[in-house]
Design a protein around this motif. Structure first.
Motif, PDB file in Angstrom:
ATOM      1  N   PHE A   4       1.590  46.093   7.616  1.00  0.00           N
ATOM      2  CA  PHE A   4      -0.303  46.516   7.785  1.00  0.00           C
ATOM      3  C   PHE A   4      -0.379  46.543   6.882  1.00  0.00           C
ATOM      4  O   PHE A   4      -1.768  46.420   5.949  1.00  0.00           O
ATOM      5  CB  PHE A   4      -0.510  47.117   9.004  1.00  0.00           C
ATOM      6  N   PRO A   5      -0.896  48.285   5.855  1.00  0.00           N
ATOM      7  CA  PRO A   5      -1.343  47.948   4.799  1.00  0.00           C
ATOM      8  C   PRO A   5      -1.107  47.754   3.375  1.00  0.00           C
ATOM      9  O   PRO A   5      -2.150  47.533   3.525  1.00  0.00           O
ATOM     10  CB  PRO A   5      -0.439  49.674   4.383  1.00  0.00           C
ATOM     11  N   LYS A   6      -0.359  46.944   3.506  1.00  0.00           N
ATOM     12  CA  LYS A   6      -0.365  45.824   1.652  1.00  0.00           C
ATOM     13  C   LYS A   6      -0.189  44.230   2.321  1.00  0.00           C
ATOM     14  O   LYS A   6      -1.208  44.248   1.646  1.00  0.00           O
ATOM     15  CB  LYS A   6       1.689  45.642   2.036  1.00  0.00           C
ATOM     16  N   HIS A   7      -0.582  44.064   4.002  1.00  0.00           N
ATOM     17  CA  HIS A   7      -1.163  43.040   3.886  1.00  0.00           C
ATOM     18  C   HIS A   7      -3.241  43.205   4.213  1.00  0.00           C
ATOM     19  O   HIS A   7      -3.567  42.088   3.610  1.00  0.00           O
ATOM     20  CB  HIS A   7      -1.082  42.212   5.350  1.00  0.00           C
ATOM     21  N   LEU A   8      -3.409  44.228   4.316  1.00  0.00           N
ATOM     22  CA  LEU A   8      -4.767  44.259   4.244  1.00  0.00           C
ATOM     23  C   LEU A   8      -5.273  44.836   3.495  1.00  0.00           C
ATOM     24  O   LEU A   8      -6.084  44.282   2.539  1.00  0.00           O
ATOM     25  CB  LEU A   8      -4.623  46.261   5.286  1.00  0.00           C
ATOM     26  N   ARG A   9      -4.565  45.544   2.337  1.00  0.00           N
ATOM     27  CA  ARG A   9      -5.128  45.586   1.368  1.00  0.00           C
ATOM     28  C   ARG A   9      -5.253  43.997   0.744  1.00  0.00           C
ATOM     29  O   ARG A   9      -6.429  44.205  -0.271  1.00  0.00           O
ATOM     30  CB  ARG A   9      -3.927  46.711   0.498  1.00  0.00           C
ATOM     31  N   THR A  10      -4.075  43.263   0.339  1.00  0.00           N
ATOM     32  CA  THR A  10      -4.388  41.832  -0.161  1.00  0.00           C
ATOM     33  C   THR A  10      -5.107  41.425  -0.434  1.00  0.00           C
ATOM     34  O   THR A  10      -6.290  40.926  -0.438  1.00  0.00           O
ATOM     35  CB  THR A  10      -2.686  41.216   0.098  1.00  0.00           C
ATOM     36  N   LEU A  11      -5.575  41.335   1.385  1.00  0.00           N
ATOM     37  CA  LEU A  11      -6.324  40.716   1.646  1.00  0.00           C
ATOM     38  C   LEU A  11      -8.276  41.413   1.811  1.00  0.00           C
ATOM     39  O   LEU A  11      -8.845  39.999   0.879  1.00  0.00           O
ATOM     40  CB  LEU A  11      -6.482  40.540   3.060  1.00  0.00           C
ATOM     41  N   ARG A  12      -7.888  42.232   1.861  1.00  0.00           N
ATOM     42  CA  ARG A  12      -9.693  41.885   1.196  1.00  0.00           C
ATOM     43  C   ARG A  12      -9.110  42.688  -0.555  1.00  0.00           C
ATOM     44  O   ARG A  12     -10.592  41.918  -0.172  1.00  0.00           O
ATOM     45  CB  ARG A  12     -10.146  44.157   1.022  1.00  0.00           C
ATOM     46  N   LEU A  26     -16.732  46.452   9.828  1.00  0.00           N
ATOM     47  CA  LEU A  26     -16.012  46.506  10.887  1.00  0.00           C
ATOM     48  C   LEU A  26     -16.513  47.997  11.938  1.00  0.00           C
ATOM     49  O   LEU A  26     -15.663  47.954  13.003  1.00  0.00           O
ATOM     50  CB  LEU A  26     -14.204  46.982  10.899  1.00  0.00           C
ATOM     51  N   ASN A  27     -17.575  48.541  11.759  1.00  0.00           N
ATOM     52  CA  ASN A  27     -18.121  49.848  11.964  1.00  0.00           C
ATOM     53  C   ASN A  27     -17.311  50.789  12.063  1.00  0.00           C
ATOM     54  O   ASN A  27     -17.343  51.934  13.583  1.00  0.00           O
ATOM     55  CB  ASN A  27     -18.836  49.047  13.291  1.00  0.00           C
ATOM     56  N   TYR A  28     -16.414  51.172  10.489  1.00  0.00           N
ATOM     57  CA  TYR A  28     -15.563  52.338  10.856  1.00  0.00           C
ATOM     58  C   TYR A  28     -16.251  52.817   9.135  1.00  0.00           C
ATOM     59  O   TYR A  28     -16.890  52.284   8.989  1.00  0.00           O
ATOM     60  CB  TYR A  28     -14.035  51.984  10.553  1.00  0.00           C
ATOM     61  N   SER A  29     -15.568  54.144   9.086  1.00  0.00           N
ATOM     62  CA  SER A  29     -15.235  54.602   7.944  1.00  0.00           C
ATOM     63  C   SER A  29     -15.387  54.220   6.057  1.00  0.00           C
ATOM     64  O   SER A  29     -13.397  53.749   6.500  1.00  0.00           O
ATOM     65  CB  SER A  29     -15.625  56.091   8.257  1.00  0.00           C
ATOM     66  N   ARG A  30     -15.462  54.098   5.252  1.00  0.00           N
ATOM     67  CA  ARG A  30     -14.546  53.914   4.532  1.00  0.00           C
ATOM     68  C   ARG A  30     -12.920  54.986   4.028  1.00  0.00           C
ATOM     69  O   ARG A  30     -12.055  54.377   3.914  1.00  0.00           O
ATOM     70  CB  ARG A  30     -15.343  54.379   2.776  1.00  0.00           C
ATOM     71  N   GLU A  31     -13.245  56.348   5.089  1.00  0.00           N
ATOM     72  CA  GLU A  31     -12.357  56.632   4.726  1.00  0.00           C
ATOM     73  C   GLU A  31     -10.760  56.467   5.918  1.00  0.00           C
ATOM     74  O   GLU A  31      -9.326  56.247   5.625  1.00  0.00           O
ATOM     75  CB  GLU A  31     -12.104  58.476   5.356  1.00  0.00           C
ATOM     76  N   ALA A  32     -12.025  55.653   6.663  1.00  0.00           N
ATOM     77  CA  ALA A  32     -10.377  54.958   7.509  1.00  0.00           C
ATOM     78  C   ALA A  32     -10.216  53.720   7.062  1.00  0.00           C
ATOM     79  O   ALA A  32      -8.867  53.600   7.257  1.00  0.00           O
ATOM     80  CB  ALA A  32     -11.347  54.067   8.981  1.00  0.00           C
ATOM     81  N   VAL A  33     -10.348  53.079   6.037  1.00  0.00           N
ATOM     82  CA  VAL A  33     -10.171  51.894   5.656  1.00  0.00           C
ATOM     83  C   VAL A  33      -9.334  52.405   4.429  1.00  0.00           C
ATOM     84  O   VAL A  33      -8.339  51.423   4.292  1.00  0.00           O
ATOM     85  CB  VAL A  33     -10.808  51.345   5.603  1.00  0.00           C
ATOM     86  N   VAL A  34      -9.534  53.632   3.771  1.00  0.00           N
ATOM     87  CA  VAL A  34      -8.796  54.194   3.309  1.00  0.00           C
ATOM     88  C   VAL A  34      -7.514  54.080   3.315  1.00  0.00           C
ATOM     89  O   VAL A  34      -6.427  54.537   3.189  1.00  0.00           O
ATOM     90  CB  VAL A  34      -9.545  55.186   2.492  1.00  0.00           C
ATOM     91  N   ALA A  35      -7.655  55.257   4.623  1.00  0.00           N
ATOM     92  CA  ALA A  35      -5.800  56.528   5.598  1.00  0.00           C
ATOM     93  C   ALA A  35      -5.388  54.388   5.513  1.00  0.00           C
ATOM     94  O   ALA A  35      -3.928  54.980   5.714  1.00  0.00           O
ATOM     95  CB  ALA A  35      -6.758  56.254   6.593  1.00  0.00           C
ATOM     96  N   GLU A  37      -5.250  51.563   4.332  1.00  0.00           N
ATOM     97  CA  GLU A  37      -3.986  51.091   3.317  1.00  0.00           C
ATOM     98  C   GLU A  37      -2.873  51.884   3.327  1.00  0.00           C
ATOM     99  O   GLU A  37      -2.187  51.702   1.922  1.00  0.00           O
ATOM    100  CB  GLU A  37      -5.487  51.102   2.135  1.00  0.00           C
ATOM    101  N   ARG A  38      -3.712  53.354   2.913  1.00  0.00           N
ATOM    102  CA  ARG A  38      -2.010  54.129   2.585  1.00  0.00           C
ATOM    103  C   ARG A  38      -1.412  54.518   3.484  1.00  0.00           C
ATOM    104  O   ARG A  38       0.076  54.787   3.731  1.00  0.00           O
ATOM    105  CB  ARG A  38      -3.065  55.354   1.955  1.00  0.00           C
ATOM    106  N   GLY A  39      -1.255  53.717   4.427  1.00  0.00           N
ATOM    107  CA  GLY A  39      -0.038  53.764   5.685  1.00  0.00           C
ATOM    108  C   GLY A  39      -0.459  55.455   6.589  1.00  0.00           C
ATOM    109  O   GLY A  39       0.204  56.027   7.099  1.00  0.00           O
ATOM    110  N   ARG A  40      -1.854  56.151   6.149  1.00  0.00           N
ATOM    111  CA  ARG A  40      -1.640  57.263   6.717  1.00  0.00           C
ATOM    112  C   ARG A  40      -2.172  57.657   8.053  1.00  0.00           C
ATOM    113  O   ARG A  40      -1.109  57.836   8.669  1.00  0.00           O
ATOM    114  CB  ARG A  40      -2.478  58.407   5.753  1.00  0.00           C
ATOM    115  N   LYS A  41      -2.769  55.855   8.686  1.00  0.00           N
ATOM    116  CA  LYS A  41      -2.994  56.009  10.188  1.00  0.00           C
ATOM    117  C   LYS A  41      -3.569  54.678  10.252  1.00  0.00           C
ATOM    118  O   LYS A  41      -2.911  53.190   9.912  1.00  0.00           O
ATOM    119  CB  LYS A  41      -4.927  57.063   9.777  1.00  0.00           C
TER     120      LYS A  41
END
Length: 67
Positions: A4-12, A26-35, A37-41
Motif C-alpha cells: 500500500f505505501p509504495k502504491h500510494l506514493r507511486t500513484l501520487r 481526500l479531506n485528510y491532513s498532509r500528515e495523514a498522507v505522509v504516515a 506513504e511511510r507505512g506508519r499508519k
C-alpha cells in the motif's frame, strides 16, 4: 498491506500530485498522507475508497492483493 505505501506514493508521483493536494482531495491532513506513504499508519476504509476513486484503481491493487 506492505504494498500500500509504495502504491500510494507511486500513484501520487505519477500524477504529479503533492501530498498536500492529495490530502485536500481526500479531506485528510498532509500528515495523514505522509504516515500512509511511510507505512506508519493505515488509512480508514473511507480513505481507501477515496484513494481508489481519485486514482481510478481497484482496492485489491492498491492494497497489494492483485497485480
Amino acid at each position: 498491506m506492505n504494498d500500500f505505501p509504495k502504491h500510494l506514493r507511486t500513484l501520487r508521483i505519477e500524477r504529479n500530485m503533492t501530498q498536500n493536494q492529495l490530502a485536500s482531495m481526500l479531506n485528510y491532513s498532509r500528515e495523514a498522507v505522509v504516515a500512509w506513504e511511510r507505512g506508519r499508519k493505515l488509512p480508514s476504509y473511507d480513505a481507501i475508497i477515496g484513494i481508489c476513486k481519485c486514482f481510478d484503481v481497484s482496492s485489491d491493487w492498491l492494497l497489494g492483493l492483485s497485480y
